[in-house]
Design a protein around this motif. Structure first.
Motif, short mmCIF file in Angstrom:
data_model
loop_
_atom_site.label_atom_id
_atom_site.label_comp_id
_atom_site.label_asym_id
_atom_site.label_seq_id
_atom_site.Cartn_x
_atom_site.Cartn_y
_atom_site.Cartn_z
N THR A 139 20.82 7.27 -59.11
CA THR A 139 20.27 7.03 -60.43
C THR A 139 20.24 5.39 -60.22
OG1 THR A 139 22.78 6.44 -60.90
CG2 THR A 139 22.05 8.60 -61.25
N ASP A 140 19.63 5.06 -61.30
CA ASP A 140 19.50 3.58 -61.44
C ASP A 140 20.81 2.64 -61.19
OD1 ASP A 140 16.86 3.94 -61.66
OD2 ASP A 140 16.74 3.46 -63.98
N GLU A 141 21.85 3.37 -61.90
CA GLU A 141 22.98 2.48 -61.51
C GLU A 141 23.65 2.64 -60.02
OE1 GLU A 141 23.20 5.50 -64.19
OE2 GLU A 141 22.11 3.79 -65.13
N ASP A 142 23.35 3.88 -59.54
CA ASP A 142 23.68 3.82 -58.00
C ASP A 142 23.28 2.91 -57.32
OD1 ASP A 142 25.36 6.39 -58.51
OD2 ASP A 142 23.51 7.68 -58.01
N ARG A 143 21.67 2.82 -57.60
CA ARG A 143 20.91 1.76 -56.76
C ARG A 143 21.26 0.39 -57.10
NH1 ARG A 143 14.65 4.04 -56.09
NH2 ARG A 143 15.06 3.18 -53.98
N ALA A 144 21.76 0.07 -58.34
CA ALA A 144 22.16 -1.29 -58.76
C ALA A 144 23.45 -1.52 -58.06
CB ALA A 144 22.14 -1.29 -60.03
N ALA A 145 24.40 -0.59 -57.95
CA ALA A 145 25.67 -0.79 -57.26
C ALA A 145 25.63 -0.92 -55.86
CB ALA A 145 26.54 0.42 -57.51
N ILE A 146 24.47 -0.23 -55.19
CA ILE A 146 24.42 -0.67 -53.70
C ILE A 146 23.81 -1.95 -53.68
CG2 ILE A 146 22.89 0.29 -51.97
CD1 ILE A 146 23.52 2.98 -52.67
N ARG A 147 22.87 -2.36 -54.32
CA ARG A 147 22.35 -3.49 -54.17
C ARG A 147 23.18 -4.73 -54.55
NH1 ARG A 147 17.56 -1.43 -56.71
NH2 ARG A 147 18.31 -2.34 -58.70
N ALA A 148 24.12 -4.44 -55.35
CA ALA A 148 25.25 -5.65 -55.44
C ALA A 148 25.97 -5.75 -54.21
CB ALA A 148 25.97 -5.17 -56.71
N LEU A 149 26.09 -4.92 -53.36
CA LEU A 149 26.90 -5.35 -52.26
C LEU A 149 26.28 -6.03 -50.95
CD1 LEU A 149 27.88 -1.45 -51.57
CD2 LEU A 149 29.25 -3.18 -52.28
N PRO A 150 27.18 -7.09 -50.46
CA PRO A 150 26.80 -8.06 -49.77
C PRO A 150 26.29 -7.36 -48.40
CG PRO A 150 29.09 -8.24 -49.62
CD PRO A 150 28.77 -6.88 -50.49
N PHE A 151 25.20 -7.16 -48.27
CA PHE A 151 24.38 -6.53 -46.82
C PHE A 151 22.92 -7.22 -46.48
CE2 PHE A 151 21.95 -3.33 -44.84
CZ PHE A 151 22.49 -2.94 -43.63
N SER A 152 23.33 -7.55 -45.17
CA SER A 152 21.77 -8.02 -44.80
C SER A 152 21.13 -7.09 -43.92
CB SER A 152 21.93 -9.50 -43.93
OG SER A 152 21.25 -9.77 -43.33
N GLU A 153 19.89 -6.58 -44.11
CA GLU A 153 19.00 -5.87 -43.29
C GLU A 153 18.78 -6.69 -41.86
OE1 GLU A 153 16.28 -3.46 -44.69
OE2 GLU A 153 17.51 -2.96 -46.65
N GLU A 154 18.53 -8.07 -42.12
CA GLU A 154 18.27 -8.91 -40.76
C GLU A 154 19.63 -8.87 -39.87
OE1 GLU A 154 17.90 -9.92 -44.11
OE2 GLU A 154 15.65 -9.19 -43.72
N GLU A 155 20.67 -9.00 -40.37
CA GLU A 155 21.81 -8.96 -39.62
C GLU A 155 22.13 -7.57 -38.92
OE1 GLU A 155 25.60 -10.61 -41.45
OE2 GLU A 155 24.46 -11.98 -42.00
N PHE A 156 21.86 -6.51 -39.58
CA PHE A 156 22.21 -5.17 -39.20
C PHE A 156 21.17 -4.98 -37.98
CE2 PHE A 156 21.01 -0.66 -39.74
CZ PHE A 156 22.35 -0.02 -39.57
N ALA A 157 19.88 -5.32 -38.09
CA ALA A 157 18.91 -5.19 -37.19
C ALA A 157 19.33 -6.06 -35.94
CB ALA A 157 17.47 -5.43 -37.52
N ARG A 158 19.70 -7.27 -36.18
CA ARG A 158 19.95 -8.31 -35.08
C ARG A 158 21.11 -7.50 -34.18
NH1 ARG A 158 21.84 -12.97 -37.46
NH2 ARG A 158 20.02 -12.91 -38.55
N ASP A 159 22.25 -7.16 -35.07
CA ASP A 159 23.35 -6.63 -34.15
C ASP A 159 23.00 -5.26 -33.26
OD1 ASP A 159 26.09 -5.91 -33.69
OD2 ASP A 159 25.83 -4.21 -34.82
N LEU A 160 21.77 -4.65 -33.66
CA LEU A 160 21.53 -3.43 -32.87
C LEU A 160 20.42 -3.82 -32.04
CD1 LEU A 160 21.53 -0.92 -35.75
CD2 LEU A 160 23.18 -1.09 -33.96
N GLU A 161 20.03 -4.99 -31.95
CA GLU A 161 19.15 -5.77 -31.07
C GLU A 161 17.79 -4.70 -31.21
OE1 GLU A 161 20.21 -7.01 -27.14
OE2 GLU A 161 22.52 -7.18 -27.87
#
Ligand code: BES
Ligand code: ZN
Length: 459
Positions: free
Chosen positions: A259-281
């Motif tokens: 739902t829109d609320e689900d997506r908003a709640a997920i977006r509100a979490l502190p998550f960086s796609e760049e860091e995630f990719a960097r950790d996995l090289e």
């Protein structure tokens, strides 16, 4: 009312810190790999270990036989009228291979800085023992608990819990509870405790393709006879499109959209796609188009090859046209997909894809149902308060991509929801070499378990 205060109990738990680490190390030295039939006795020993620990704490305990590995059942039901908490954990672990990538022996637990390294450290011996020790200390000190507690600790989770559903049905009366508690997942990140309200389901398949009746010279026969390795690669490539969508007809029919609320709640979490990719090289991430990384990890179904085998894989080159090819692959499912239905759709599609040049056998390994816990379940608020006491910080609500088969069984058979209280960290290397458990979180988990009883009784 007991005269032993929570302050005294927490103090005792802190004094016992080293002893608790040693206890966990003793458990981790037992190589309880449930999928390895040569280690059946070791798996049982790990079950006996936790049975003895529950006995020590003052629970009435049995080690119940199943057609597979035994179940440890511990009960304290001296608080009539008070709620009952059912605590689940598993004492089996994943295979340790590849062994050469471990910095220490997989079953020689070693402390490095603040981490304890060993197979099973986080998944699930460390997390399960934290709950046993925290709750056990309350019973030891006070001689009673403020709520009733049942422990159900099994030895077959990592192979899909094949014997647990019949066990739970058979013992439904003894297992009756108001709410379940499982620590077999992670926090959102370091210093960011979480309660998990969604898990993926699983449908795991194996395809065996046979072409010619024997391996052939690839010069003499290539081009004249189809090659099962090529066929398998083509079939696999047709299971998903370039946008990362699964092409099995009907696959998405029952997927519950965010739902829109689900997506908003997920977006509100502190998550960086760049860091995630960097950790996995990796230079780039990948997944279903139109969704962010956390949405794909938590709420979109996926399909991945888990193993491939065919032809010559030894040193150097052997010019051979293999007679056989094998792939193991699995689909992670989300609410409201059903593993049996997905398996049927997948088999039908694979039959369409397989050319007449090969014969195909499909076998189904195991499955698990996806889980979505109602985030407004009042027990979640109770658990949040316990986490706040144990971790010094209120938890965020997250989902996870892994599966825990028992959760849907508890819902269907006993009618109860589960508090998924992850004590691990996302980089704990579960199922990988150098699996670890962050020892300060072990301590916080132990204290949180003790606080949870208090919060439950007061609610
Ligand atoms: N601890 C995991 C489940 C898990 C993993 C939860 C990651 C949250 C995040 C559990 O022990 C596990 O690995 N389960 C298997 C289940 C399967 C064999 C049916 C899994 O998810 O692969
Ligand atoms: Zn686990």
């Amino acid at each position: 009312m007991s005269t032993v205060s929570m302050t005294e109990i927490v103090d005792a738990l802190r004094e016992a810190r080293e002893a608790h680490i040693e206890k966990l190390k003793d458990w981790l030295r037992i190589p309880s790999v449930s999928t390895d039939s040569t280690r059946k006795d070791e798996v049982r020993r790990a079950g006996e270990f936790i049975r003895d620990e529950l006995v020590d704490a003052g629970f009435a305990v049995r080690l119940d036989e199943t057609p597979g590995h035994p179940v440890a059942l511990g009960k304290w039901d001296g608080a009539p009228g008070a709620p009952t908490l059912l605590v689940y954990g598993h004492y089996d672990v994943q295979p340790p291979e590849p062994l050469e990538l471990w910095r220490h022996g997989a079953f020689e637990p070693t402390v490095e800085g603040e981490n304890l390294i060993a197979r099973g450290a986080t998944d699930d011996k460390g997390q399960a023992l934290a709950l046993v020790l925290g709750i056990g200390e309350v019973l030891r000190r006070r001689g009673s608990l403020p709520v009733n507690v049942t422990f159900l600790i099994e030895g077959e989770e990592e192979i899909g819990s094949p014997n647990l559903e019949p066990y739970i049905r058979e013992h439904a009366d003894e297992l009756k509870a108001d709410i379940a508690l499982i620590s077999d997942c992670s926090q959102f990140g370091p210093g960011l405790p979480a309660i998990t309200v969604g898990l993926k389901g699983l449908c795991y398949l194996q395809i065996d393709l046979t072409g010619p009746n024997r391996d052939l010279h690839s010069g003499s026969f290539g081009g004249a006879v189809d090659n099962p390795a090529n066929v398998l690669a083509t079939m696999i490539s047709r299971l998903k499109d370039d946008d990362g969508r699964v092409l099995i007809p009907g696959f998405y029919d029952k997927v519950r959209e965010l739902t829109d609320e689900d997506r908003a709640a997920i977006r509100a979490l502190p998550f960086s796609e760049e860091e995630f990719a960097r950790d996995l090289e990796v230079d780039a991430l990948h997944g279903e188009k139109g969704y962010g990384t956390l949405e794909r990890k938590w709420a979109r179904p996926t399909l991945d090859v888990n193993g491939l085998l065919s032809g010559w894989t030894g040193e150097g080159a052997k010019t051979v046209l293999p007679s056989r090819a094998m792939a193991k692959f699995s689909m992670r499912l989300v609410a409201d997909q059903h593993p049996d239905e997905i398996a049927e759709m997948t088999k039908a599609f694979l039959r369409e894809l397989c050319p007449p040049t090969c014969t195909m056998e499909i076998s189904i390994d195991h499955g698990a149902e996806p889980v979505l816990v109602d985030p407004t379940n009042p027990w979640l608020a109770v658990a949040s308060r316990a986490v706040e006491r144990g971790f010094g910080k209120a938890p965020v609500m997250i989902r996870e991509g892994g599966s825990i088969p028992v959760v849907s069984v508890l819902k269907q058979v006993l009618g109860i929801d589960t508090i998924l209280l992850g004590l691990g960290l996302p980089d704990d290397n579960a199922h990988s070499p150098n699996e670890k458990f962050h020892l300060p979180d072990y301590q916080r988990g132990i204290e949180t378990a003790a606080w949870l009883l208090e919060e439950m009784a007061g609610s």
